[in-house]
Write an enzyme that holds these catalytic residues in place. Structure first.
Site, short mmCIF file in Angstrom:
data_model
loop_
_atom_site.label_atom_id
_atom_site.label_comp_id
_atom_site.label_asym_id
_atom_site.label_seq_id
_atom_site.Cartn_x
_atom_site.Cartn_y
_atom_site.Cartn_z
N PRO A 132 36.06 0.50 15.88
CA PRO A 132 35.12 1.04 16.74
C PRO A 132 35.15 1.11 18.19
CG PRO A 132 34.29 0.00 14.55
CD PRO A 132 35.66 -0.58 14.83
N HIS A 354 40.81 38.29 16.47
CA HIS A 354 39.67 38.35 15.41
C HIS A 354 38.59 38.83 15.95
CE1 HIS A 354 42.75 36.58 12.88
NE2 HIS A 354 41.95 36.96 11.79
N GLY A 355 38.12 38.75 17.35
CA GLY A 355 37.01 39.15 18.03
C GLY A 355 35.88 38.29 17.12
N GLU A 379 47.62 10.12 16.26
CA GLU A 379 48.57 9.32 16.40
C GLU A 379 48.99 9.42 17.93
OE1 GLU A 379 48.27 9.52 13.50
OE2 GLU A 379 49.88 9.71 12.20
#
Length: 401
Positions: A132, A354-355, A379
């Site tokens: 963590p 694609h807008g 990685e």
């Protein structure tokens, strides 16, 4: 050109393997990937199909029941799988890294015991370095193993464990001071333990808990978890390679081939984004013609295709360098860095093509847009790759003054 990202010099066997995997991706993964991803559902049927194809044993030697193929073959298969759904390639990747570490560094007893089960997909691998609080600083690991007779007692908390719930074997990197006096360099006092466990969540063996899945922006379906060790007892014969103090080098060797894998995933996602963009551009009409006929869109498609080709070439080069037995940390770092950055850019360009529809969950590009950022950190971040590349360049181009 029928298709981008073709690879020259492949054998008939490699071409047949790739064709089989590509057909599986087109028929079994792409049609269901978005629906499963939206439900964050583990793709069990897809995984079962890959087990039948032998993908889990692709690089495991034939003597252990695998196919004994090269890193290049494996990386090209990962590229195809990621083109279908990146999460599935992640399920394969962690398993592959553990199998590679066992093949390269395991004792004969460890190879004989684990590799046949891994080749069949019965034992499923995961590996764990991160914690963590440490991020990219592996030397700051605080999880610890203490010798107690013929066993080691492990304590600590690990983070970002891909396949944490579904795996049954985890390669865990911890600090082990036994035999390493105070003042020993941190990377020389780390050990990799092979931890067997039950699949699932909660206490999966005495002293070992997998709390549950981490909810993520993308990369769904595959389970990403924490791993908590509290008095976990592991026999000494489950130290990878049979001796302590080698864990850092073993993990770095695994991550090096893992970087080729991440590059392959970036290539696959970028390839799919290009396919979606070039297809949509020929269907969508504005100002009386398909948007693909507008110069601005053609420029985008040209840039996207060039990036797909360049990333693929670098990934193939890194895999071939490793297969030749040569050091490839420079090539793997470059391939991972370039492929992940280009993947993000190609996906974003497909999203722009694609807008407004690209923002809709009904369109596949929306999923890719959430998945691509994971490759920027998996990685090793871009900054870590640049450090590796820079140091290696200074080794190769040392000033002779």
């Amino acid at each position: 050109m029928a298709r981008l990202a073709q690879t020259a010099g492949l054998t008939d066997v490699q071409q047949e393997i790739l064709k089989t995997v590509r057909d599986f991706v087109d028929k079994e993964i792409i049609p269901v990937a978005t629906e499963l991803e939206h439900r964050d559902e583990y793709p069990q049927q897809i995984v079962d199909g890959l087990k039948e194809l032998g993908v889990f044993g692709l690089m495991i030697p034939e003597e252990y029941g695998g196919l004994g193929e090269s890193l290049l073959t494996y990386a090209l298969c990962v590229e195809e799988i990621a083109r279908g759904w990146m999460s599935v390639s992640g399920i394969i990747n962690t398993h592959f890294i553990v199998a590679y570490m066992l093949k390269q560094h395991g004792t004969q007893e460890q190879k004989d015991y684990f590799l046949p089960r891994m080749a069949a997909g019965e034992t499923r691998g995961a590996f764990s370095m991160s914690e963590p609080a440490l991020g990219s600083d592996v030397s700051a690991i605080t999880s610890k193993a203490v010798k107690d007779g013929d066993e080691y007692v492990l304590n600590g908390q690990k983070m970002w464990l891909t396949n944490g719930g579904t795996s049954t074997l985890v390669a865990v990197l911890v600090r082990s001071d036994e035999g390493h006096p105070e003042g020993t360099a941190p990377h020389k006092s780390m050990t990799t333990f092979l931890v067997e466990k039950e699949a699932g969540f909660g206490e999966v063996r005495p002293g070992l808990t997998i709390p549950g899945k981490i909810d993520k922006m993308g990369y769904k379906g595959v389970d990403t978890t924490e791993l908590i060790m509290d008095g976990l007892r592991i026999p000494a014969n489950r130290v990878l390679g049979g001796a302590t103090g080698r864990g850092f080098y073993q993990m770095m060797d695994g991550v090096e081939v893992g970087r080729v894998n991440v590059a392959a995933r970036g290539c696959g996602v970028a390839q799919r984004a290009f396919e979606l963009g070039v297809s949509y551009a020929q269907q969508r009409h504005t100002f009386g013609k398909p948007i693909a006929q507008h110069q601005a869109i053609q420029f985008k498609l040209a840039e996207m295709a060039t990036k797909v080709e360049a990333a693929h070439a670098m990934m193939v080069n890194a895999a071939r360098k490793k297969d030749s037995g040569e050091r490839n940390d420079l090539e793997a770092g470059m391939a991972k860095y370039l492929a992940s950055e280009y993947c993000k850019e190609v996906v974003e360009d497909a999203f722009r093509i694609h807008g407004g529809y690209g923002f809709s969950k009904e369109y596949e590009i929306e999923r890719l847009y959430r998945e691509a950022p994971m490759l920027l950190i998996g990685e090793g971040t871009a900054e870590i790759q640049k450090m590796i590349i820079g140091r290696r360049l200074l080794e190769e181009y040392r000033f002779q003054g």
